[in-house]
Design a protein around this motif. Structure first.
Motif, mmCIF file in Angstrom:
data_model
loop_
_atom_site.group_PDB
_atom_site.id
_atom_site.type_symbol
_atom_site.label_atom_id
_atom_site.label_comp_id
_atom_site.label_asym_id
_atom_site.label_seq_id
_atom_site.Cartn_x
_atom_site.Cartn_y
_atom_site.Cartn_z
ATOM 1 N N THR A 1 45.027 54.230 23.012
ATOM 2 C CA THR A 1 44.236 53.461 23.969
ATOM 3 C C THR A 1 45.083 53.169 25.203
ATOM 4 N N HIS A 2 44.551 53.492 26.358
ATOM 5 C CA HIS A 2 45.217 53.149 27.613
ATOM 6 C C HIS A 2 45.067 51.637 27.801
ATOM 7 N N PRO A 3 46.079 50.963 28.355
ATOM 8 C CA PRO A 3 45.977 49.510 28.539
ATOM 9 C C PRO A 3 44.717 49.047 29.270
ATOM 10 N N VAL A 4 44.206 49.844 30.197
ATOM 11 C CA VAL A 4 42.998 49.435 30.924
ATOM 12 C C VAL A 4 41.788 49.356 29.999
ATOM 13 N N ASP A 5 41.841 50.082 28.857
ATOM 14 C CA ASP A 5 40.732 50.092 27.902
ATOM 15 C C ASP A 5 40.928 49.099 26.753
ATOM 16 N N ASP A 6 42.026 48.372 26.760
ATOM 17 C CA ASP A 6 42.301 47.329 25.770
ATOM 18 C C ASP A 6 41.796 46.018 26.388
ATOM 19 N N ALA A 7 40.678 45.503 25.880
ATOM 20 C CA ALA A 7 40.021 44.350 26.503
ATOM 21 C C ALA A 7 40.953 43.148 26.655
ATOM 22 N N GLU A 8 41.739 42.864 25.628
ATOM 23 C CA GLU A 8 42.643 41.707 25.694
ATOM 24 C C GLU A 8 43.688 41.904 26.789
ATOM 25 N N VAL A 9 44.326 43.059 26.800
ATOM 26 C CA VAL A 9 45.356 43.354 27.799
ATOM 27 C C VAL A 9 44.751 43.396 29.194
ATOM 28 N N ALA A 10 43.599 44.040 29.339
ATOM 29 C CA ALA A 10 42.944 44.117 30.651
ATOM 30 C C ALA A 10 42.639 42.714 31.188
ATOM 31 N N GLY A 11 42.175 41.833 30.335
ATOM 32 C CA GLY A 11 41.903 40.461 30.751
ATOM 33 C C GLY A 11 43.162 39.728 31.184
ATOM 34 N N GLN A 12 44.228 39.865 30.395
ATOM 35 C CA GLN A 12 45.491 39.196 30.727
ATOM 36 C C GLN A 12 46.095 39.761 32.013
ATOM 37 N N LEU A 13 46.044 41.073 32.158
ATOM 38 C CA LEU A 13 46.610 41.710 33.347
ATOM 39 C C LEU A 13 45.794 41.356 34.595
ATOM 40 N N THR A 14 44.500 41.292 34.462
ATOM 41 C CA THR A 14 43.647 40.877 35.581
ATOM 42 C C THR A 14 44.019 39.467 36.023
ATOM 43 N N GLU A 15 44.273 38.582 35.061
ATOM 44 C CA GLU A 15 44.685 37.212 35.381
ATOM 45 C C GLU A 15 46.014 37.203 36.131
ATOM 46 N N VAL A 16 46.968 38.016 35.698
ATOM 47 C CA VAL A 16 48.276 38.102 36.371
ATOM 48 C C VAL A 16 48.093 38.553 37.820
ATOM 49 N N VAL A 17 47.359 39.641 38.016
ATOM 50 C CA VAL A 17 47.175 40.182 39.369
ATOM 51 C C VAL A 17 46.392 39.193 40.236
ATOM 52 N N THR A 18 45.408 38.543 39.674
ATOM 53 C CA THR A 18 44.617 37.554 40.422
ATOM 54 C C THR A 18 45.488 36.389 40.867
ATOM 55 N N ARG A 19 46.337 35.910 39.980
ATOM 56 C CA ARG A 19 47.218 34.786 40.342
ATOM 57 C C ARG A 19 48.258 35.207 41.380
ATOM 58 N N LEU A 20 48.828 36.408 41.204
ATOM 59 C CA LEU A 20 49.789 36.920 42.182
ATOM 60 C C LEU A 20 49.099 37.086 43.540
ATOM 61 N N HIS A 21 47.903 37.616 43.532
ATOM 62 C CA HIS A 21 47.117 37.759 44.760
ATOM 63 C C HIS A 21 46.922 36.405 45.438
ATOM 64 N N GLY A 22 46.589 35.382 44.657
ATOM 65 C CA GLY A 22 46.389 34.039 45.218
ATOM 66 C C GLY A 22 47.636 33.511 45.905
ATOM 67 N N HIS A 23 48.783 33.671 45.276
ATOM 68 C CA HIS A 23 50.046 33.226 45.881
ATOM 69 C C HIS A 23 50.343 34.007 47.153
ATOM 70 N N ALA A 24 50.119 35.317 47.107
ATOM 71 C CA ALA A 24 50.390 36.154 48.266
ATOM 72 C C ALA A 24 49.439 35.826 49.418
ATOM 73 N N ALA A 25 48.168 35.591 49.111
ATOM 74 C CA ALA A 25 47.183 35.272 50.136
ATOM 75 C C ALA A 25 47.555 33.988 50.870
ATOM 76 N N GLN A 26 48.110 33.024 50.160
ATOM 77 C CA GLN A 26 48.553 31.776 50.790
ATOM 78 C C GLN A 26 49.663 32.074 51.793
ATOM 79 N N GLY A 27 50.589 32.968 51.409
ATOM 80 C CA GLY A 27 51.684 33.336 52.308
ATOM 81 C C GLY A 27 51.211 34.103 53.518
ATOM 82 N N VAL A 28 50.241 34.984 53.330
ATOM 83 C CA VAL A 28 49.709 35.781 54.438
ATOM 84 C C VAL A 28 48.958 34.882 55.416
ATOM 85 N N ALA A 29 48.228 33.900 54.891
ATOM 86 C CA ALA A 29 47.442 33.002 55.732
ATOM 87 C C ALA A 29 48.322 32.008 56.513
ATOM 88 N N ALA A 30 49.510 31.741 55.989
ATOM 89 C CA ALA A 30 50.374 30.726 56.611
ATOM 90 C C ALA A 30 50.963 31.156 57.931
#
Length: 187
Positions: free
Chosen positions: A158-187
């Motif tokens: 199974t590729h990690p993108v097809d592992d529901a648990e991993v995909a959910g956790q990884l999406t959360e990581v990228v979403t949180r990283l995106h949020g931190h980065a967006a704050q820096g870009v907006a500043a």
């Protein structure tokens, strides 16, 4: 507002589960985030201050630095080799830490994740990567982590993108990283 996240993978093996995890991050990036998987760490020469002078910097090091300068954040994928950070990832961090005081990480948000064969998913290597990139000038997100144990078995069919648990956790990581980065870009 688009946020560019540069993904660096600490394994150059063709069947690397960390590379697969990075590929999953590219596919799972939320709207407004672009995860770019950097290709070329295998060709990056070992850091040598003697060649890190204007006119002598190796082409692959210049390419890495240019990609990093264009990034708003970094997502590092680290397996664990003999209980530590892989040389290819540490070498990339070393190149990006220079010139001293003005390296490419420059206070940008960094998250470190990964998968490994062992029962702890590579946490020692990931902790060392966080330490190194923090010293190199990155703003390490200490509370944004993902360590997936048993990589060879878990992702054997199974590729990690097809592992529901991993995909959910990884999406959360990228979403949180995106949020931190967006704050820096907006500043």
């Amino acid at each position: 507002m688009s946020v560019r996240i540069l993904a660096l993978v600490g394994s150059v093996r063709a069947g690397s589960t960390n590379r697969q995890l990075a590929e999953a991050a590219v596919k799972l990036a939320p709207e407004g985030a672009e995860v770019v998987l950097y290709e070329g760490l295998a060709q990056l020469p070992f850091y040598n201050e003697d060649v890190d002078v204007e006119g002598s910097v190796p082409a692959e090091a210049l390419r890495l630095r240019e990609a990093a300068q264009g990034a708003d954040a970094f997502l590092l994928f680290s397996p664990e080799y003999n209980g530590s950070i892989p040389a290819v990832l540490k070498n990339a961090i070393d190149w990006l830490s220079r010139p001293y005081g003005a390296g490419a990480f420059g206070g940008k948000p960094v998250a470190v994740v990964g998968t490994a064969l062992g029962q702890y998913g590579g946490v020692w290597a990931q902790d060392e990567a966080r330490k190194a990139v923090g010293i190199a000038g990155g703003k390490v997100l200490e509370d944004v982590k993902l360590s997936i144990p048993g990589s060879l078995n878990r992702f054997a069919e199974t590729h990690p993108v097809d592992d529901a648990e991993v995909a959910g956790q990884l999406t959360e990581v990228v979403t949180r990283l995106h949020g931190h980065a967006a704050q820096g870009v907006a500043a």
